[in-house]
Design a protein around this motif. Structure first.
Motif, PDB file in Angstrom:
ATOM      1  N   MET A 165      -7.583  -2.260  -7.417  1.00 20.23           N
ATOM      2  CA  MET A 165      -7.102  -1.085  -7.232  1.00 20.23           C
ATOM      3  C   MET A 165      -7.135  -0.709  -5.766  1.00 20.23           C
ATOM      4  O   MET A 165      -8.201  -0.922  -5.245  1.00 20.23           O
ATOM      5  CB  MET A 165      -8.273   0.142  -8.100  1.00 20.23           C
ATOM      6  N   PHE A 208      -6.954   2.152  -2.902  1.00 20.61           N
ATOM      7  CA  PHE A 208      -6.894   3.603  -2.645  1.00 20.61           C
ATOM      8  C   PHE A 208      -6.713   3.822  -1.195  1.00 20.61           C
ATOM      9  O   PHE A 208      -6.959   3.096  -0.140  1.00 20.61           O
ATOM     10  CB  PHE A 208      -8.568   3.880  -2.797  1.00 20.61           C
ATOM     11  N   TYR A 214      -6.567   5.599   6.101  1.00 20.49           N
ATOM     12  CA  TYR A 214      -7.443   4.423   5.370  1.00 20.49           C
ATOM     13  C   TYR A 214      -6.901   3.913   4.105  1.00 20.49           C
ATOM     14  O   TYR A 214      -6.144   4.538   3.381  1.00 20.49           O
ATOM     15  CB  TYR A 214      -8.908   4.918   5.157  1.00 20.49           C
ATOM     16  N   LEU A 252     -16.324   3.792   5.582  1.00 18.87           N
ATOM     17  CA  LEU A 252     -17.201   4.230   4.558  1.00 18.87           C
ATOM     18  C   LEU A 252     -17.530   2.804   3.939  1.00 18.87           C
ATOM     19  O   LEU A 252     -16.591   1.865   3.940  1.00 18.87           O
ATOM     20  CB  LEU A 252     -16.269   4.895   3.651  1.00 18.87           C
ATOM     21  N   PHE A 285     -19.469   1.852   0.727  1.00 20.02           N
ATOM     22  CA  PHE A 285     -19.795   1.663  -0.444  1.00 20.02           C
ATOM     23  C   PHE A 285     -21.064   1.333  -1.224  1.00 20.02           C
ATOM     24  O   PHE A 285     -21.102  -0.181  -0.868  1.00 20.02           O
ATOM     25  CB  PHE A 285     -18.519   2.148  -1.593  1.00 20.02           C
ATOM     26  N   PHE A 314     -13.974  -1.260   2.087  1.00 16.11           N
ATOM     27  CA  PHE A 314     -13.082  -0.870   3.461  1.00 16.11           C
ATOM     28  C   PHE A 314     -11.882  -1.938   3.601  1.00 16.11           C
ATOM     29  O   PHE A 314     -12.387  -2.994   3.971  1.00 16.11           O
ATOM     30  CB  PHE A 314     -14.021  -0.379   4.342  1.00 16.11           C
ATOM     31  N   VAL A 336     -16.260  -0.280  -3.960  1.00 21.20           N
ATOM     32  CA  VAL A 336     -15.031  -0.119  -3.175  1.00 21.20           C
ATOM     33  C   VAL A 336     -15.393  -0.720  -1.777  1.00 21.20           C
ATOM     34  O   VAL A 336     -16.349  -0.680  -1.082  1.00 21.20           O
ATOM     35  CB  VAL A 336     -14.955   1.463  -3.099  1.00 21.20           C
ATOM     36  N   GLN A 347     -10.599  -1.824  -4.588  1.00 18.72           N
ATOM     37  CA  GLN A 347     -11.859  -2.128  -5.451  1.00 18.72           C
ATOM     38  C   GLN A 347     -11.246  -3.032  -6.619  1.00 18.72           C
ATOM     39  O   GLN A 347     -10.515  -2.851  -7.489  1.00 18.72           O
ATOM     40  CB  GLN A 347     -12.130  -0.551  -6.111  1.00 18.72           C
ATOM     41  N   TYR A 381      -8.547   1.291   1.180  1.00 15.66           N
ATOM     42  CA  TYR A 381      -9.562   0.724   0.494  1.00 15.66           C
ATOM     43  C   TYR A 381      -9.245  -0.044  -0.761  1.00 15.66           C
ATOM     44  O   TYR A 381      -8.259   0.238  -1.383  1.00 15.66           O
ATOM     45  CB  TYR A 381     -11.004   1.880   0.049  1.00 15.66           C
TER      46      TYR A 381
END
Lengths: 117, 116
Positions: A89, A91, A33, B104, B106, A45, A43, A37, A35
């Protein structure tokens, strides 16, 4: 304990340039995955990847984005022509999948801070 | 689309005390998972605890426990005997599955400060 590793930790790129963010997922994991931010925000997807193809992608993941698993260990996110709003950021995460047990949690890397100038 | 809301941008607690972080979510699905992730200043996202929606029993991991109220779509995190190392941003996350992959969603996060 096995970890997801991401490189570089910080990437500075000129607007319009291509950037590749790299991730090494945990070795026995099958789902990957990305993600992102944005500073001060939640955060979000971007994309999930399994069996060498995208499983799902969000509206953010437009034609400027692509993912690849070029070999047995790396998982990359490429942004073809970066924009100022791509600063965030990023991830990487991975999870394993056992038969009948789809609730395996995602393990995250430390992130790559992407700064677009 | 699923949404996750954390209504407390910041919380603080005295060391050794108990604190509860709130999370609500919205979904039309019946089968899903809920997670709490911790993001310390080192920025790595660390799984704290998870809950399967089909389980009525609340999950517990050492000093961390959840209060899962499925009908109310509420999923709060309780930290007992707070320690300085618990200081971090805490994210509540909703997990749904598409073709086996887990997406997910968040919440906005709650920044937890531990006062010595």
């Amino acid at each position: 304990e096995p970890e997801v590793t991401q490189t570089p930790s910080h990437q500075v790129t000129q607007m319009g340039q291509e950037v590749i963010l790299r991730c090494v997922p945990i070795s026995n994991h099958l789902y990957f995955y990305w993600y992102r931010q944005i500073l001060g925000q939640k955060v979000e997807f971007l994309v999930s990847f399994y069996n060498n193809e995208i499983s799902e992608k969000s509206e953010i993941f437009d034609d400027q984005f692509s993912v690849e698993r070029p070999d047995g260990s790396n998982f990359t996110l490429k942004i073809r022509s970066t924009k100022l709003e791509d600063s965030a950021m990023y991830f990487c995460a991975s999870s394993e999948a056992l038969t009948g047990q789809l609730n395996q949690p995602q393990h995250f890397g430390d992130g790559t801070r992407l700064s677009i100038l | 689309a699923q949404t996750v809301t954390q209504s407390q941008p910041e919380m603080s607690v005295q060391e050794a005390e108990t604190v509860t972080l709130s999370c609500t979510y919205d979904t039309s699905e019946s089968d899903y998972y809920l997670f709490w992730y911790k993001q310390p200043p080192s920025r790595q996202m660390i799984l704290v605890i998870r809950q399967e929606a089909y389980k009525q029993q609340n999950a517990t991991e050492n000093r961390f426990s959840v209060n899962f109220q499925k009908a109310a779509k509420s999923f709060s995190l309780k930290i007992s005997d707070s320690q300085l190392g618990d200081a971090a941003m805490y994210f509540c996350a909703y997990g749904s599955f598409i073709q086996g992959a887990q997406k997910l969603v968040f919440g906005q996060g709650t920044r937890l400060t531990i006062n010595p």
